[in-house]
Write a protein that holds these residues in place. Structure first.
Motif, short mmCIF file in Angstrom:
data_model
loop_
_atom_site.label_atom_id
_atom_site.label_comp_id
_atom_site.label_asym_id
_atom_site.label_seq_id
_atom_site.Cartn_x
_atom_site.Cartn_y
_atom_site.Cartn_z
N THR A 76 0.82 -1.21 0.00
CA THR A 76 0.00 0.00 0.00
C THR A 76 0.86 1.27 0.00
N GLN A 77 2.06 1.21 0.57
CA GLN A 77 2.95 2.37 0.52
C GLN A 77 3.39 2.64 -0.92
N TRP A 78 3.46 1.60 -1.75
CA TRP A 78 3.84 1.74 -3.14
C TRP A 78 2.91 2.69 -3.88
N ARG A 79 1.70 2.84 -3.43
CA ARG A 79 0.70 3.68 -4.10
C ARG A 79 0.83 5.16 -3.74
N VAL A 80 1.73 5.51 -2.84
CA VAL A 80 1.88 6.89 -2.38
C VAL A 80 3.05 7.55 -3.12
N GLY A 81 2.90 8.79 -3.48
CA GLY A 81 3.98 9.52 -4.14
C GLY A 81 4.04 9.23 -5.63
N THR A 82 5.20 9.49 -6.19
CA THR A 82 5.41 9.38 -7.63
C THR A 82 6.59 8.46 -7.91
N GLU A 83 6.39 7.51 -8.81
CA GLU A 83 7.52 6.64 -9.19
C GLU A 83 8.55 7.45 -9.95
N ILE A 84 9.81 7.22 -9.63
CA ILE A 84 10.92 7.87 -10.31
C ILE A 84 11.92 6.80 -10.74
N PRO A 85 12.72 7.06 -11.75
CA PRO A 85 13.76 6.08 -12.10
C PRO A 85 14.70 5.87 -10.91
N ILE A 86 15.06 4.65 -10.63
CA ILE A 86 15.90 4.33 -9.48
C ILE A 86 17.22 5.12 -9.52
N GLN A 87 17.74 5.39 -10.70
CA GLN A 87 18.99 6.13 -10.79
C GLN A 87 18.83 7.60 -10.39
N LEU A 94 11.71 6.40 -1.03
CA LEU A 94 11.48 5.00 -0.68
C LEU A 94 11.83 4.12 -1.86
N VAL A 95 12.42 2.97 -1.56
CA VAL A 95 12.76 1.99 -2.59
C VAL A 95 12.02 0.69 -2.29
N PHE A 96 11.47 0.09 -3.33
CA PHE A 96 10.60 -1.08 -3.19
C PHE A 96 11.13 -2.23 -4.01
N GLY A 97 11.02 -3.45 -3.45
CA GLY A 97 11.49 -4.63 -4.15
C GLY A 97 10.77 -5.88 -3.69
N ASN A 98 11.36 -7.04 -4.04
CA ASN A 98 10.75 -8.35 -3.76
C ASN A 98 9.34 -8.39 -4.33
N TRP A 99 9.24 -8.11 -5.62
CA TRP A 99 7.95 -7.98 -6.30
C TRP A 99 7.19 -9.29 -6.34
N GLN A 100 5.90 -9.20 -6.03
CA GLN A 100 4.98 -10.32 -6.04
C GLN A 100 3.75 -9.91 -6.85
N SER A 101 2.79 -10.78 -7.00
CA SER A 101 1.61 -10.47 -7.79
C SER A 101 0.82 -9.29 -7.23
N ASP A 102 0.86 -9.09 -5.91
CA ASP A 102 0.10 -7.99 -5.30
C ASP A 102 0.96 -6.75 -5.03
N GLY A 103 2.19 -6.74 -5.54
CA GLY A 103 3.05 -5.56 -5.37
C GLY A 103 4.34 -5.90 -4.66
N PRO A 104 5.02 -4.87 -4.14
CA PRO A 104 6.31 -5.09 -3.51
C PRO A 104 6.17 -5.74 -2.14
N GLY A 105 7.09 -6.66 -1.86
CA GLY A 105 7.11 -7.31 -0.55
C GLY A 105 8.10 -6.68 0.40
N HIS A 106 8.79 -5.63 -0.07
CA HIS A 106 9.80 -4.99 0.78
C HIS A 106 9.91 -3.51 0.43
N LYS A 136 12.48 -0.50 -7.30
CA LYS A 136 11.95 0.72 -7.92
C LYS A 136 11.82 1.78 -6.83
N ALA A 137 11.85 3.04 -7.23
CA ALA A 137 11.84 4.14 -6.26
C ALA A 137 10.60 5.00 -6.40
N ARG A 138 10.20 5.57 -5.26
CA ARG A 138 9.10 6.53 -5.24
C ARG A 138 9.51 7.73 -4.40
N ARG A 139 9.16 8.88 -4.89
CA ARG A 139 9.39 10.13 -4.18
C ARG A 139 8.08 10.56 -3.56
N LEU A 140 8.11 10.78 -2.25
CA LEU A 140 6.90 11.16 -1.53
C LEU A 140 6.69 12.67 -1.52
#
Length: 141
Positions: A76-87, A94-106, A136-140
């Motif tokens: 659910t945190q993945w849905r907040v802010g704007t995705e930006i290129p990791i670089q 925030l950085v998100f990973g361990n992708w699963q069918s319902d989104g990031p696990g970490h 992947k990264a998101r800027r809040l």
């Protein structure tokens, strides 16, 4: 707070894109380096049950630095802010990973130099580590 920042491995580096808010998010997470991982642990008030899980740590640090309340889980945190290129990630994003069918696990807090502060998993502690491949990264703010 001043001494904690001095002990930071990134103190004085002037990493590109550093902001006062981003630095504060990182500093607040750094206060808990070495605290045990606890599944479901932590919230905007700090650790609970003796520690943090990954999203509890991000919830606490972001709220304490900004007053922004994040949802409870990495998915659910993945849905907040704007995705930006990791670089383009900068300290405090925030950085998100361990992708699963319902989104990031970490989720972790980017600190610069390809590193993050995070609460990894059972049997581990809040620590600094390398950003995982595929994160992947998101800027809040």
């Amino acid at each position: 707070m001043v001494f904690a920042r001095l002990l930071s491995p990134f103190f004085g580096l002037g990493l590109p894109g550093m902001t006062e808010t981003g630095n504060r998010v990182v500093d607040l997470a750094f206060r808990y380096l070495g605290l045990p991982y606890v599944w479901g642990g932590g919230n905007v008030n700090g650790p609970s049950g003796g520690g943090f899980d990954c999203s509890g740590l991000t919830s606490y640090a972001v709220y304490a630095a900004t007053g922004v309340r994040l949802p409870r889980t990495s998915q659910t945190q993945w849905r907040v802010g704007t995705e930006i290129p990791i670089q383009l990630a900068r300290p405090g994003d925030l950085v998100f990973g361990n992708w699963q069918s319902d989104g990031p696990g970490h989720v972790g807090i980017y600190i610069g130099g390809g590193q993050m502060v995070h609460a990894p998993t059972f049997g581990d502690v809040v620590r600094v580590g390398a950003v995982f491949p595929g994160m992947k990264a998101r800027r809040l703010l």
